[in-house]
Write a protein that holds these residues in place. Structure first.
Motif, PDB file in Angstrom:
ATOM      1  N   TYR A  42     -37.096 -31.306   0.649  1.00  0.00           N
ATOM      2  CA  TYR A  42     -35.764 -31.727   0.384  1.00  0.00           C
ATOM      3  C   TYR A  42     -35.417 -33.205   0.673  1.00  0.00           C
ATOM      4  N   ASP A  43     -36.101 -33.697   1.951  1.00  0.00           N
ATOM      5  CA  ASP A  43     -36.077 -35.040   2.554  1.00  0.00           C
ATOM      6  C   ASP A  43     -37.200 -35.372   3.314  1.00  0.00           C
ATOM      7  N   ILE A  44     -37.399 -36.683   3.287  1.00  0.00           N
ATOM      8  CA  ILE A  44     -38.629 -37.107   4.027  1.00  0.00           C
ATOM      9  C   ILE A  44     -38.337 -38.427   5.034  1.00  0.00           C
ATOM     10  N   ASP A  45     -38.716 -38.253   6.196  1.00  0.00           N
ATOM     11  CA  ASP A  45     -38.230 -39.279   7.164  1.00  0.00           C
ATOM     12  C   ASP A  45     -39.876 -39.956   7.730  1.00  0.00           C
ATOM     13  N   PHE A  46     -39.765 -41.131   8.245  1.00  0.00           N
ATOM     14  CA  PHE A  46     -41.261 -41.662   8.365  1.00  0.00           C
ATOM     15  C   PHE A  46     -40.663 -42.708   9.728  1.00  0.00           C
ATOM     16  N   ILE A  47     -41.843 -42.636  10.428  1.00  0.00           N
ATOM     17  CA  ILE A  47     -42.107 -43.663  11.809  1.00  0.00           C
ATOM     18  C   ILE A  47     -43.075 -44.551  11.583  1.00  0.00           C
ATOM     19  N   VAL A  48     -42.964 -45.727  11.722  1.00  0.00           N
ATOM     20  CA  VAL A  48     -43.988 -46.844  11.448  1.00  0.00           C
ATOM     21  C   VAL A  48     -44.667 -47.167  12.946  1.00  0.00           C
ATOM     22  N   THR A  49     -45.881 -47.106  12.771  1.00  0.00           N
ATOM     23  CA  THR A  49     -46.564 -47.341  14.263  1.00  0.00           C
ATOM     24  C   THR A  49     -47.554 -48.386  14.033  1.00  0.00           C
ATOM     25  N   ASP A  50     -47.872 -49.261  15.010  1.00  0.00           N
ATOM     26  CA  ASP A  50     -48.466 -50.373  15.079  1.00  0.00           C
ATOM     27  C   ASP A  50     -49.957 -50.214  14.588  1.00  0.00           C
ATOM     28  N   THR A  51     -50.430 -49.304  15.043  1.00  0.00           N
ATOM     29  CA  THR A  51     -52.059 -48.765  14.881  1.00  0.00           C
ATOM     30  C   THR A  51     -52.280 -47.399  14.497  1.00  0.00           C
ATOM     31  N   HIS A  52     -53.444 -47.089  14.124  1.00  0.00           N
ATOM     32  CA  HIS A  52     -53.788 -45.863  13.546  1.00  0.00           C
ATOM     33  C   HIS A  52     -53.746 -44.898  14.700  1.00  0.00           C
ATOM     34  N   LEU A  53     -54.532 -45.337  15.817  1.00  0.00           N
ATOM     35  CA  LEU A  53     -54.566 -44.500  17.055  1.00  0.00           C
ATOM     36  C   LEU A  53     -53.127 -43.927  17.493  1.00  0.00           C
ATOM     37  N   GLU A  54     -52.160 -45.009  17.594  1.00  0.00           N
ATOM     38  CA  GLU A  54     -50.917 -44.540  17.896  1.00  0.00           C
ATOM     39  C   GLU A  54     -49.997 -43.397  16.827  1.00  0.00           C
ATOM     40  N   ALA A  55     -50.372 -43.557  15.716  1.00  0.00           N
ATOM     41  CA  ALA A  55     -50.025 -42.692  14.460  1.00  0.00           C
ATOM     42  C   ALA A  55     -50.715 -41.431  14.989  1.00  0.00           C
ATOM     43  N   GLN A  56     -51.879 -41.291  15.193  1.00  0.00           N
ATOM     44  CA  GLN A  56     -52.727 -40.175  15.500  1.00  0.00           C
ATOM     45  C   GLN A  56     -51.892 -39.313  16.698  1.00  0.00           C
ATOM     46  N   ILE A  57     -51.750 -40.051  17.745  1.00  0.00           N
ATOM     47  CA  ILE A  57     -51.334 -39.329  18.713  1.00  0.00           C
ATOM     48  C   ILE A  57     -49.987 -38.888  18.851  1.00  0.00           C
ATOM     49  N   LEU A  58     -49.185 -39.574  18.052  1.00  0.00           N
ATOM     50  CA  LEU A  58     -47.760 -39.084  17.682  1.00  0.00           C
ATOM     51  C   LEU A  58     -47.640 -38.099  17.051  1.00  0.00           C
ATOM     52  N   LYS A  64     -47.320 -30.261  18.091  1.00  0.00           N
ATOM     53  CA  LYS A  64     -47.383 -29.555  19.331  1.00  0.00           C
ATOM     54  C   LYS A  64     -45.788 -29.160  19.632  1.00  0.00           C
ATOM     55  N   LYS A  65     -45.151 -30.126  19.625  1.00  0.00           N
ATOM     56  CA  LYS A  65     -43.882 -29.849  20.106  1.00  0.00           C
ATOM     57  C   LYS A  65     -43.063 -29.088  19.230  1.00  0.00           C
ATOM     58  N   ILE A  66     -42.907 -29.301  17.647  1.00  0.00           N
ATOM     59  CA  ILE A  66     -41.999 -28.707  16.657  1.00  0.00           C
ATOM     60  C   ILE A  66     -42.775 -27.712  16.191  1.00  0.00           C
ATOM     61  N   LYS A  67     -44.091 -27.621  15.820  1.00  0.00           N
ATOM     62  CA  LYS A  67     -44.814 -26.487  15.430  1.00  0.00           C
ATOM     63  C   LYS A  67     -44.482 -26.223  13.848  1.00  0.00           C
ATOM     64  N   PRO A  68     -44.460 -27.310  13.176  1.00  0.00           N
ATOM     65  CA  PRO A  68     -43.951 -27.133  11.486  1.00  0.00           C
ATOM     66  C   PRO A  68     -44.799 -25.974  10.955  1.00  0.00           C
ATOM     67  N   THR A  69     -43.894 -25.225  10.025  1.00  0.00           N
ATOM     68  CA  THR A  69     -44.508 -24.158   9.268  1.00  0.00           C
ATOM     69  C   THR A  69     -45.980 -24.530   8.417  1.00  0.00           C
ATOM     70  N   TYR A  70     -45.968 -25.621   7.793  1.00  0.00           N
ATOM     71  CA  TYR A  70     -47.075 -26.115   7.218  1.00  0.00           C
ATOM     72  C   TYR A  70     -48.161 -26.802   7.531  1.00  0.00           C
ATOM     73  N   ASN A  71     -48.028 -26.960   9.106  1.00  0.00           N
ATOM     74  CA  ASN A  71     -49.302 -27.808   9.528  1.00  0.00           C
ATOM     75  C   ASN A  71     -50.001 -26.450  10.435  1.00  0.00           C
ATOM     76  N   SER A  72     -51.237 -26.647  10.310  1.00  0.00           N
ATOM     77  CA  SER A  72     -52.173 -25.524  10.909  1.00  0.00           C
ATOM     78  C   SER A  72     -52.923 -26.381  12.335  1.00  0.00           C
ATOM     79  N   GLN A  73     -53.257 -27.827  12.134  1.00  0.00           N
ATOM     80  CA  GLN A  73     -53.960 -28.294  13.161  1.00  0.00           C
ATOM     81  C   GLN A  73     -53.118 -28.508  14.186  1.00  0.00           C
ATOM     82  N   PHE A  74     -53.861 -28.570  15.401  1.00  0.00           N
ATOM     83  CA  PHE A  74     -52.997 -28.845  16.717  1.00  0.00           C
ATOM     84  C   PHE A  74     -52.186 -27.948  17.269  1.00  0.00           C
ATOM     85  N   LYS A  75     -51.444 -26.842  16.515  1.00  0.00           N
ATOM     86  CA  LYS A  75     -50.371 -26.010  16.883  1.00  0.00           C
ATOM     87  C   LYS A  75     -50.964 -24.962  18.033  1.00  0.00           C
ATOM     88  N   ASN A  76     -52.059 -24.471  17.660  1.00  0.00           N
ATOM     89  CA  ASN A  76     -52.573 -23.352  18.450  1.00  0.00           C
ATOM     90  C   ASN A  76     -53.391 -23.480  19.629  1.00  0.00           C
TER      91      ASN A  76
END
Length: 319
Positions: A42-58, A64-76
């Protein structure tokens, strides 16, 4: 990505975010999971990071914190497991455990099923014996029983293989050699066994490919649109980061002093299983070295050389 109730249903990152987002809506996806996700956006938010490393860490931290329904990696990460070398046990030499129980537990690894496959396959090559700089082993259709003295010799070999990278490399080469040998003799059952064992061990080795970075202190610098960014990494953990509109040798030296000070104050990091994903992201990004200046920080560290490399890096955009 959010649904109509404001719930976050998917988190992703991209170096070219516009193209990545458009791909969900204009491509004809074969996976029903993606079709369902797109239907619920229904909606999309985005966060701009300075580097690819920071984007991956974020991305990893938010999943890990939110555990979205359609993500599989990092949750378990709680399901990540360890490979354990057992004390004398006539039924098994290796086992899989959910926690680090002894100093001879290796991991954690993401795939518990892969570890279970390894435990089963190794039963068919016991006993493993050391012979000079190589190992003696062969495939047995049915597992052999081992007396205690033979078990202990086999155990020492397992400890050596999973503790020391160079020994595992030699072992992998031996398995590959045996696989080719039995293939030429048309012994396809043995060849298939060696091939499967080789695949599993290479997977485990790839997970631990950053062993050379353990305990090391590393300075990473990257050109960004608004200047430069420095990262101080210790034992594959991101300790400190800072942005500079322009950068000098003095800035680098002061940043390193600040990084060491912060490092001394840190008493513990995240739990080992959760931190596995962050360490993997950091080590992979460091080893890629694309558009970055990367140097180990030690007695021979040369800030002038690091600065020259940084100034000559290509600028990259991660929006």
């Amino acid at each position: 990505m959010k649904d109509s109730d404001g719930n976050i249903i998917y988190i992703g990152k991209s170096k070219c975010l516009n193209k990545r987002v458009r791909s969900y809506f204009y491509n004809n996806h074969q996976w029903n999971k993606i079709k369902r996700m797109v239907f619920n956006i229904y909606d999309i938010d985005f966060i701009v990071t300075d580097t690819h490393l920071e984007a991956q860490i974020l991305e990893c931290a938010l999943i890990k914190k939110i555990k979205p329904t359609y993500n599989s990696q990092f949750k378990n990460d709680k399901k990540y497991a360890y490979l354990k070398i057992e004390d004398y046990n006539k039924f098994r030499s290796l086992s899989v455990t959910q926690e680090r129980e002894t100093k001879y537990c290796f991991g954690p690894y993401r795939s518990k099923n892969t570890l279970l496959d390894l435990v089963d396959s190794f039963k068919n090559i016991y006993p493993i014996k050391k012979h000079g700089n190589s190992y003696e082993f062969t495939y047995h259709p049915l597992p052999l029983t081992m007396e205690k003295n033979i078990f202990e010799e086999n155990r020492e070999c397992l400890i050596e293989l999973f503790s020391e990278k160079e020994y595992m490399i030699k072992f992998l080469l031996q398995i590959e050699s045996k696989m080719k040998e039995v293939s030429l003799l048309l012994q396809f059952e043995k060849a298939s066994f060696y091939k499967d064992t080789l695949t599993i061990l290479k997977y485990l080795s790839s997970i631990n490919k950053s062993d050379s970075l353990k305990g090391r202190k590393i300075l990473v610098g990257e050109k960004i649109d608004s200047g430069y960014k420095l990262f101080y990494i210790s034992d594959e953990n991101l300790v400190l980061k800072r942005k500079y509109p322009t950068i000098t040798i003095q800035d680098i030296e002061e940043f390193l002093d600040q990084g060491r000070t912060v490092e001394e104050r840190i008493t513990s990091y995240k739990n080992e299983k959760s931190n596995l994903d962050f360490k993997h992201i950091i080590s992979t990004e460091i080893m890629s070295k694309s558009s970055k200046s990367v140097e180990f920080v030690g007695e021979n560290f040369n800030p002038e050389l690091f600065l020259n490399q940084l100034l000559n890096c290509c600028t990259s955009s991660y929006i």
